[in-house]
Design an enzyme around this catalytic site. Structure first.
Site, PDB file in Angstrom:
ATOM      1  CG  HIS A  92      -4.989   1.934   5.795  1.00 41.62           C
ATOM      2  ND1 HIS A  92      -4.744   1.239   6.955  1.00 41.62           N
ATOM      3  CD2 HIS A  92      -6.051   2.720   6.055  1.00 41.62           C
ATOM      4  CE1 HIS A  92      -5.617   1.597   7.877  1.00 41.62           C
ATOM      5  NE2 HIS A  92      -6.427   2.491   7.360  1.00 41.62           N
ATOM      6  CG  ASP A 228      -2.152  -0.679   8.015  1.00 41.97           C
ATOM      7  OD1 ASP A 228      -1.561   0.264   7.443  1.00 41.97           O
ATOM      8  OD2 ASP A 228      -3.352  -0.951   7.820  1.00 41.97           O
ATOM      9  CB  SER A 667      -6.701   4.587  10.036  1.00 52.13           C
ATOM     10  OG  SER A 667      -7.469   3.512   9.657  1.00 52.13           O
TER      11      SER A 667
HETATM   12  N1  ARG Z   1     -10.178  -1.379   6.751  1.00 52.49           N
HETATM   13  C1  ARG Z   1      -9.133  -0.404   6.988  1.00 52.49           C
HETATM   14  C2  ARG Z   1      -9.746   0.962   7.225  1.00 52.49           C
HETATM   15  O1  ARG Z   1     -10.851   1.245   6.910  1.00 52.49           O
HETATM   16  C3  ARG Z   1      -8.248  -0.209   5.802  1.00 52.49           C
HETATM   17  C4  ARG Z   1      -7.290  -1.269   5.601  1.00 52.49           C
HETATM   18  C5  ARG Z   1      -6.560  -1.035   4.322  1.00 52.49           C
HETATM   19  N2  ARG Z   1      -6.161  -2.304   3.758  1.00 52.49           N
HETATM   20  C6  ARG Z   1      -6.662  -2.809   2.625  1.00 52.49           C
HETATM   21  N3  ARG Z   1      -6.351  -4.041   2.301  1.00 52.49           N
HETATM   22  N4  ARG Z   1      -7.420  -2.113   1.829  1.00 52.49           N
HETATM   23  O2  ARG Z   1      -9.059   1.843   7.689  1.00 52.49           O
END
Ligand code: ARG
Length: 752
Positions: A92, A228, A667
């Site tokens: 992401h 991811d 991330s």
């Molecule tokens: N919650 C994760 C973050 O804030 C992002 C994950 C992205 N995946 C998604 N299905 N939007 O970094």
């Protein structure tokens, strides 16, 4: 977790509970604060191996990702995993880059992308990777020049020149980017010196059915089975110095790269996370939190929710639109769910009551001595009054910015023409002929420059989608924003179209010069003041901006008082607990956090284990739901149990969780075991602890991590990009007799 940024973040402002084990995103330079405890937990490295200014150390393998011209606005973290500058981050985090290279014909979002040689690695304009060279405490160069009686303006008039001087003195003639930031609400200042690499190429990304498996449904949740990750590579000039893209560039020869462990993990294992967390508000007071809960989140959730709904409808109907809006949609959907989750978490965990109890303790402590009263007596009052004032104006402001100026893309495009409009106006008002001609020459130049950028601007734009967004957002503005903030033009048009905002949208998109790339190009070929002045999108964009500026003036007025209140509150609570070691709120600077692999009890009688497996992907498979499609090749590998050295006991581990404290910006962060080997990439937080940015709750808060062995399995077995495996330093698994047994138990105590 990816850093969440949008227009209003500037308004967001930021306190404290007893520090519990594993809480905190700590300053690397101050490793000693937790070193002994980390050693007890399983850390085998020396401080010098982790953070050293003189030798290569672990920190040299951690890079913050951002975009020029703001290379330190880190949206994600990445780490170097080979001596050729190979970089891992989350899927992401690479999403926007992958999207930018995608089309219906080459849909890398859907199908994945794998460069099979360095030649095939794709440049990404503007993408930067910054590595911390060193940091220093510069508080003593700043704070002694300040006093509590100064206004915020007076303070910044003193601080800014000192910062500029320090930056200049430490940048080594532009070799480094120097950032000096306030920590602890301005009670401390640290300087961070970065080297910024500007040629970062895309190397590989799994299909979204792996990289985003579970989609928005599983986002922010455990148990999770998402792969991811995305792979980049840093390139440098032939002499090894940072450079923007050039065919002559060579792969980075890093000071340090992380070795990778194939040993896997078990409950209780030590884990350290390094990265660039964006923002937390751990020392937030109760009045601010109530303000957020009641006035701040609800309009954000409504406005973003509407936009997502419109986008989704159009994306589902058209594959081209789906690609164009994929990245923006994912970003807003991620924030939207975060807001909802945070509100829910704050309620469930009674965070307001906890904060209120802490505020009360502070007030009591202050009241115990006249000296404290003189220094800190106003802090809580100032904070409370600032938020009570803001609570009256925030809602309209949020609606006005999200549904107005930032509503339809068209208005953003139109707004970009205000500079040109200003120049046309000046030229018109100039009487002198020669001067007028000169000014018109300048207009032409600017129009040509704008014309050259149009293609990029409109690349991800779909008129029909944006027109529907315009209709929905304008309607919301009209209904939710008080009349005093309605542009006269809006009211006039609503009347003309009898409150039919679809008809209004049709009119605006038909008449505006900016609703398609071709029309904008035609306008720029011969720009006139008359045409721009009567352009409905231009008129509305200008009017929205004017109203927004007027409405936000009360904020700017309250900001000084609030900043002072928070600074003194922070100073006060540190005085109140002199033996406690405080960590500063996240502020997009390099931090480390430590914890251990551990499951948790989300609710009564339910226990979540610490790890997921490939069979969990198969259990969730649903060919009818795009978020849960499993690629055929992955199924084949699963059926053959073809896991190579990445599987264990006939199983392929996928994701796991630890007690590390992270937030958005982390991330892609490397998760490192006690020996300093990479064991996974942090990518998310869990639903039960969504209030975590305000209060860390040890029993519930977990970091969700993709197991490095799943990453390597996908690269090697799924994609066959074995050249990448060959360049990494992989430490083979050594037999661990306790592994299987330990994997079935965890040390977590039930949550109350
Ligand atoms: N919650 C994760 C973050 O804030 C992002 C994950 C992205 N995946 C998604 N299905 N939007 O970094």
């Amino acid at each position: 977790m990816k850093k969440i940024t949008y227009f209003l973040t500037a308004i967001l402002i930021s306190v404290g509970f007893q520090l519990k084990a594993h809480e905190g995103m700590w300053i690397p330079m101050l490793l000693q604060q937790n070193f002994a405890e980390m050693q007890r937990m399983g850390l085998k490295l020396t401080p010098e191996q982790i953070y050293s200014v003189n030798h290569s150390s672990l920190k040299d393998a951690v890079a913050g990702l951002s975009n020029s011209p703001h290379p330190q606005g880190f949206f994600c973290t990445s780490e170097i995993v080979s001596n050729q500058g190979l970089l891992f981050t989350n899927h992401h985090c690479g999403f926007a880059s992958v999207q930018a290279h995608s089309s219906v014909k080459h849909d890398y979002l859907k199908d994945g992308f794998w460069a099979m040689s360095k030649k095939e690695e794709l440049p990404n304009k503007g993408l930067t990777a910054s590595i911390l060279v060193r940091m220093a405490d510069v508080t003593d160069s700043i704070i002694p020049h300040l006093s509590d009686t100064m206004s915020q303006q007076q303070r910044s008039a003193i601080v800014q020149p000192i910062i500029s001087r320090l930056k200049k003195a430490n940048s080594e003639n532009g070799k480094y980017n120097v950032v000096i930031k306030p920590f602890f609400e301005g009670n401390k200042y640290y300087m961070l010196v970065y080297i910024v690499y500007r040629d970062v190429r895309l190397v590989g990304a799994p299909p979204s059915s792996i990289g985003k498996f579970g989609g928005d449904t599983d986002n922010w949740m455990w148990p999770r089975q998402t792969g991811d990750f995305t792979i980049f590579r840093i390139y440098t000039a032939p002499d090894g110095s940072p450079a923007t893209y050039s065919i002559k560039n060579i792969p980075l020869k890093p000071k340090y790269h992380l070795p990778i462990s194939l040993n896997g993990i078990k409950p209780g294992d030590f884990a350290m996370v390094w990265g660039f967390p964006g923002s937390t508000n751990r020392y937030m007071t109760a009045p601010e939190l109530e303000f957020r809960m009641e006035h701040y989140f609800p309009p954000l959730i409504k406005a973003f929710g509407k936009k997502l709904e419109v986008w989704k409808k159009h994306m589902d109907a058209n594959p081209d639109v789906k690609i164009k809006y994929a990245s923006n949609y994912a970003m807003i959907a991620n924030s939207w769910k975060y807001f909802i989750g945070q509100m829910r978490g704050v309620k469930k965990q009674h965070v307001v009551a906890r904060k209120a109890a802490f505020d009360k303790r502070f007030a009591q402590w202050v009241s115990e001595s006249p000296k404290r009263q003189a220094k800190y007596g106003e802090a809580l009052k100032d904070i409370t009054s600032a938020f009570s004032a803001e609570s009256k104006t925030i809602e309209p402001l949020i609606y006005a910015s999200i549904t107005g100026a930032q509503g339809a893309e068209l208005l953003g495009f139109a707004q970009k023409f205000s500079g040109l409009q200003g120049m046309l106006k000046q030229a018109k008002e100039t009487k002198d002929k020669a001067l007028k001609a000169k000014k018109m020459e300048r207009v032409k130049k600017m129009a040509a420059a704008m014309s050259a950028k149009l293609q990029k601007k409109y690349k991800n734009y779909d008129m029909a989608t944006d027109r529907a967004v315009f209709a929905a957002m304008t309607k919301m503005y009209f209904e939710k924003v008080p009349e005093s903030l309605h542009p006269a033009y809006l009211d006039k048009m609503a009347k003309k179209f009898k409150d039919n905002f679809t008809a209004f949208a049709n009119y605006v998109f038909e008449k505006s010069h900016f609703s398609t790339e071709a029309k904008a190009r035609a306008f720029l070929a011969n720009p006139t003041l008359k045409e721009i002045n009567k352009d409905p999108a231009f008129i509305l964009a200008q009017a929205y901006m004017a109203k927004l500026m007027a409405a936000s003036s009360s904020y700017r007025a309250a900001a000084g008082k609030l900043a002072k209140g928070k600074r003194l509150f922070m100073e006060g609570i540190m005085q109140m607990e002199p033996n406690k070691v405080f960590y500063p709120d996240a502020n997009s600077t390099l931090r480390y956090s430590y914890g251990k692999v551990e499951g948790y009890y989300p609710r009564d009688a339910v226990h979540y284990l610490f790890q997921t497996h490939l069979y969990g992907v198969m259990q969730k498979e649903n060919p009818k739901n795009p978020e849960f499609i499993v690629p055929k090749k992955l199924k084949e590998l699963y059926e053959k149990k073809d896991y190579g050295p990445y599987g264990q006991d006939g199983k392929q581990d996928v994701d796991f969780i630890t007690t590390n404290d992270i937030t958005g910006g982390n991330s892609g962060s490397p998760v490192i075991n006690g020996k300093g080997e990479l064991i996974g990439l942090a990518f998310d937080g869990n639903w039960e602890a969504m209030s975590g940015d305000i209060a860390y709750i040890p029993k519930l808060q977990r970091t969700i991590i993709v197991d490095i062995r799943y990453v390597l399995f996908i690269i090697d077995k799924y994609a066959g990009d074995t050249r990448l495996i060959d360049e990494m330093t992989i430490h083979k698994a050594v037999p661990q007799p306790d592994h299987v047994e330990a994997a079935t138990t965890t040390a977590a105590a039930p949550a109350k």
